[in-house]
Design a protein around this motif. Structure first.
Motif, PDB file in Angstrom:
ATOM      1  N   ALA A 166       0.837  -1.208   0.000  1.00 38.36           N
ATOM      2  CA  ALA A 166       0.000   0.000   0.000  1.00 38.36           C
ATOM      3  C   ALA A 166       0.867   1.250   0.000  1.00 38.36           C
ATOM      4  CB  ALA A 166      -0.933  -0.010   1.211  1.00 38.36           C
ATOM      5  N   LYS A 167       1.921   1.244   0.788  1.00 36.41           N
ATOM      6  CA  LYS A 167       2.825   2.403   0.820  1.00 36.41           C
ATOM      7  C   LYS A 167       3.490   2.594  -0.540  1.00 36.41           C
ATOM      8  CE  LYS A 167       5.709   4.726   4.111  1.00 36.41           C
ATOM      9  NZ  LYS A 167       4.849   5.770   4.561  1.00 36.41           N
ATOM     10  N   SER A 168       3.878   1.502  -1.179  1.00 37.59           N
ATOM     11  CA  SER A 168       4.506   1.566  -2.486  1.00 37.59           C
ATOM     12  C   SER A 168       3.549   2.086  -3.551  1.00 37.59           C
ATOM     13  CB  SER A 168       5.025   0.182  -2.876  1.00 37.59           C
ATOM     14  OG  SER A 168       5.611   0.213  -4.142  1.00 37.59           O
ATOM     15  N   VAL A 169       2.281   1.638  -3.512  1.00 37.90           N
ATOM     16  CA  VAL A 169       1.291   2.127  -4.493  1.00 37.90           C
ATOM     17  C   VAL A 169       1.143   3.634  -4.383  1.00 37.90           C
ATOM     18  CG1 VAL A 169      -1.172   2.155  -5.052  1.00 37.90           C
ATOM     19  CG2 VAL A 169      -0.006  -0.012  -4.751  1.00 37.90           C
ATOM     20  N   VAL A 170       1.084   4.142  -3.157  1.00 39.35           N
ATOM     21  CA  VAL A 170       0.892   5.580  -2.959  1.00 39.35           C
ATOM     22  C   VAL A 170       2.143   6.352  -3.365  1.00 39.35           C
ATOM     23  CG1 VAL A 170       0.517   7.350  -1.206  1.00 39.35           C
ATOM     24  CG2 VAL A 170      -0.877   5.292  -1.205  1.00 39.35           C
ATOM     25  N   LEU A 171       3.324   5.840  -3.029  1.00 41.96           N
ATOM     26  CA  LEU A 171       4.556   6.578  -3.303  1.00 41.96           C
ATOM     27  C   LEU A 171       5.062   6.419  -4.738  1.00 41.96           C
ATOM     28  CD1 LEU A 171       6.479   5.875   0.025  1.00 41.96           C
ATOM     29  CD2 LEU A 171       5.235   7.948  -0.628  1.00 41.96           C
ATOM     30  N   LEU A 172       4.961   5.211  -5.302  1.00 39.78           N
ATOM     31  CA  LEU A 172       5.507   4.948  -6.635  1.00 39.78           C
ATOM     32  C   LEU A 172       4.450   4.868  -7.732  1.00 39.78           C
ATOM     33  CD1 LEU A 172       8.092   2.163  -5.722  1.00 39.78           C
ATOM     34  CD2 LEU A 172       8.543   4.586  -6.121  1.00 39.78           C
ATOM     35  N   GLY A 173       3.208   4.608  -7.347  1.00 43.54           N
ATOM     36  CA  GLY A 173       2.146   4.424  -8.320  1.00 43.54           C
ATOM     37  C   GLY A 173       1.835   2.954  -8.493  1.00 43.54           C
ATOM     38  N   PRO A 174       0.622   2.653  -8.936  1.00 46.05           N
ATOM     39  CA  PRO A 174       0.198   1.260  -9.027  1.00 46.05           C
ATOM     40  C   PRO A 174       0.920   0.437 -10.084  1.00 46.05           C
ATOM     41  CG  PRO A 174      -1.531   2.719  -9.823  1.00 46.05           C
ATOM     42  CD  PRO A 174      -0.454   3.581  -9.247  1.00 46.05           C
ATOM     43  N   LEU A 175       1.281   1.031 -11.217  1.00 43.16           N
ATOM     44  CA  LEU A 175       1.904   0.241 -12.284  1.00 43.16           C
ATOM     45  C   LEU A 175       3.316  -0.186 -11.903  1.00 43.16           C
ATOM     46  CD1 LEU A 175       1.626  -1.026 -15.049  1.00 43.16           C
ATOM     47  CD2 LEU A 175       2.519   1.081 -16.040  1.00 43.16           C
ATOM     48  N   LEU A 176       4.130   0.733 -11.415  1.00 45.75           N
ATOM     49  CA  LEU A 176       5.496   0.391 -11.040  1.00 45.75           C
ATOM     50  C   LEU A 176       5.510  -0.607  -9.890  1.00 45.75           C
ATOM     51  CD1 LEU A 176       8.435   0.907 -11.665  1.00 45.75           C
ATOM     52  CD2 LEU A 176       8.402   2.807 -10.071  1.00 45.75           C
ATOM     53  N   THR A 177       4.617  -0.433  -8.934  1.00 41.79           N
ATOM     54  CA  THR A 177       4.516  -1.386  -7.823  1.00 41.79           C
ATOM     55  C   THR A 177       4.140  -2.773  -8.330  1.00 41.79           C
ATOM     56  OG1 THR A 177       3.874   0.366  -6.296  1.00 41.79           O
ATOM     57  CG2 THR A 177       3.309  -1.874  -5.664  1.00 41.79           C
ATOM     58  N   THR A 178       3.172  -2.830  -9.209  1.00 41.41           N
ATOM     59  CA  THR A 178       2.707  -4.111  -9.743  1.00 41.41           C
ATOM     60  C   THR A 178       3.791  -4.802 -10.556  1.00 41.41           C
ATOM     61  OG1 THR A 178       0.467  -3.257  -9.786  1.00 41.41           O
ATOM     62  CG2 THR A 178       0.890  -5.206 -11.097  1.00 41.41           C
ATOM     63  N   LEU A 179       4.515  -4.051 -11.357  1.00 39.21           N
ATOM     64  CA  LEU A 179       5.609  -4.652 -12.126  1.00 39.21           C
ATOM     65  C   LEU A 179       6.718  -5.142 -11.200  1.00 39.21           C
ATOM     66  CD1 LEU A 179       5.761  -2.231 -15.182  1.00 39.21           C
ATOM     67  CD2 LEU A 179       5.019  -4.615 -15.183  1.00 39.21           C
ATOM     68  N   GLY A 180       6.949  -4.434 -10.102  1.00 41.30           N
ATOM     69  CA  GLY A 180       7.952  -4.873  -9.129  1.00 41.30           C
ATOM     70  C   GLY A 180       7.590  -6.182  -8.462  1.00 41.30           C
ATOM     71  N   ILE A 181       6.304  -6.399  -8.264  1.00 37.87           N
ATOM     72  CA  ILE A 181       5.844  -7.627  -7.614  1.00 37.87           C
ATOM     73  C   ILE A 181       6.111  -8.854  -8.493  1.00 37.87           C
ATOM     74  CG2 ILE A 181       3.751  -8.846  -6.866  1.00 37.87           C
ATOM     75  CD1 ILE A 181       2.763  -6.215  -5.745  1.00 37.87           C
ATOM     76  N   THR A 182       6.326  -8.652  -9.783  1.00 38.50           N
ATOM     77  CA  THR A 182       6.585  -9.798 -10.660  1.00 38.50           C
ATOM     78  C   THR A 182       7.880 -10.518 -10.297  1.00 38.50           C
ATOM     79  OG1 THR A 182       7.684  -8.419 -12.328  1.00 38.50           O
ATOM     80  CG2 THR A 182       5.307  -8.783 -12.587  1.00 38.50           C
ATOM     81  N   LEU A 183       8.671  -9.940  -9.406  1.00 40.98           N
ATOM     82  CA  LEU A 183       9.878 -10.634  -8.936  1.00 40.98           C
ATOM     83  C   LEU A 183       9.527 -11.905  -8.172  1.00 40.98           C
ATOM     84  CD1 LEU A 183      11.973  -7.563  -7.767  1.00 40.98           C
ATOM     85  CD2 LEU A 183      12.334  -8.954  -9.807  1.00 40.98           C
ATOM     86  N   THR A 184       8.270 -12.044  -7.775  1.00 42.36           N
ATOM     87  CA  THR A 184       7.858 -13.269  -7.086  1.00 42.36           C
ATOM     88  C   THR A 184       7.777 -14.464  -8.042  1.00 42.36           C
ATOM     89  OG1 THR A 184       5.513 -12.756  -7.394  1.00 42.36           O
ATOM     90  CG2 THR A 184       6.543 -12.027  -5.329  1.00 42.36           C
TER      91      THR A 184
END
Length: 196
Positions: A166-184
């Motif tokens: 949630a902190k990442s979505v607010v600070l970086l935006g939803p797209l960049l956060t979502t693409l970062g999660i693909t590291l899983t």
């Protein structure tokens, strides 16, 4: 979360993770419609297409299941995982629309996640007896081993990860956060190789 967890019952962890991480497609498309100042960007569009390629690869791999029962089972899991990705995309974009840059400093993430938990408890707890009575999902008391696993998952997989998300979505935006999660994706494939 419900669709993600339900999908795990029918498909592999790596397939489910890849498909759920394609939520960047939905984040990008919904963000174009709902977020002020977000305009079409060719670089982001290419990243979304790469993510879409993941859907195609996983779906093609699951369609090569050994028999029709496995094929049907995997496809059900894939569909549930894609539904999870769709709702995640909507959730991420709506969160960003509600917490503008002016409100970032004052936004209390712990309160937000606490209310999400409260609303889920109040709204979903009545479904337990209904699901149990209809036989859709039979309720049984978990063993202590399962309770310990659920507790660890709740702390690591829900509280800490959702707070950071949630902190990442607010600070970086939803797209960049979502693409970062693909590291899983590579992590889940390693675990899938050991536990299959």
């Amino acid at each position: 979360n419900y669709f993600y967890n339900a999908g795990l019952a029918y498909t592999s962890v790596s397939s489910s993770t890849v498909l759920c991480n394609t939520s960047s497609i939905f984040v990008y498309l919904v963000g174009l419609c709902m977020l002020d100042g977000v305009k079409f960007n060719a670089y982001k569009f290419v990243m979304v297409l790469v993510s879409f390629g993941g859907i195609v690869v996983v779906t093609m791999a699951d369609t090569t299941a050994s028999n029709n029962d496995d094929h049907s089972k995997y496809m059900r899991g894939d569909i549930l995982s894609l539904l999870s990705a769709t709702f995640y995309g909507l959730y991420a974009v709506i969160l960003k629309t509600k917490v503008s840059e002016e409100k970032e400093d004052d936004f209390e993430f712990s309160y937000f996640l606490g209310f999400v938990g409260l609303f889920n408890t109040v709204g979903l707890l009545p479904l337990f007896p209904i699901f149990n009575y209809t036989g859709y999902e039979i309720f049984e008391w978990p063993s202590m081993y399962v309770v310990k696993g659920l507790t660890i998952n709740a702390i690591l997989g829900t509280v800490i990860s959702d707070y950071c998300w949630a902190k990442s979505v607010v600070l970086l935006g939803p797209l960049l956060t979502t693409l970062g999660i693909t590291l899983t994706i590579p992590i889940s494939m390693v675990f899938d190789a050991f536990y299959e």
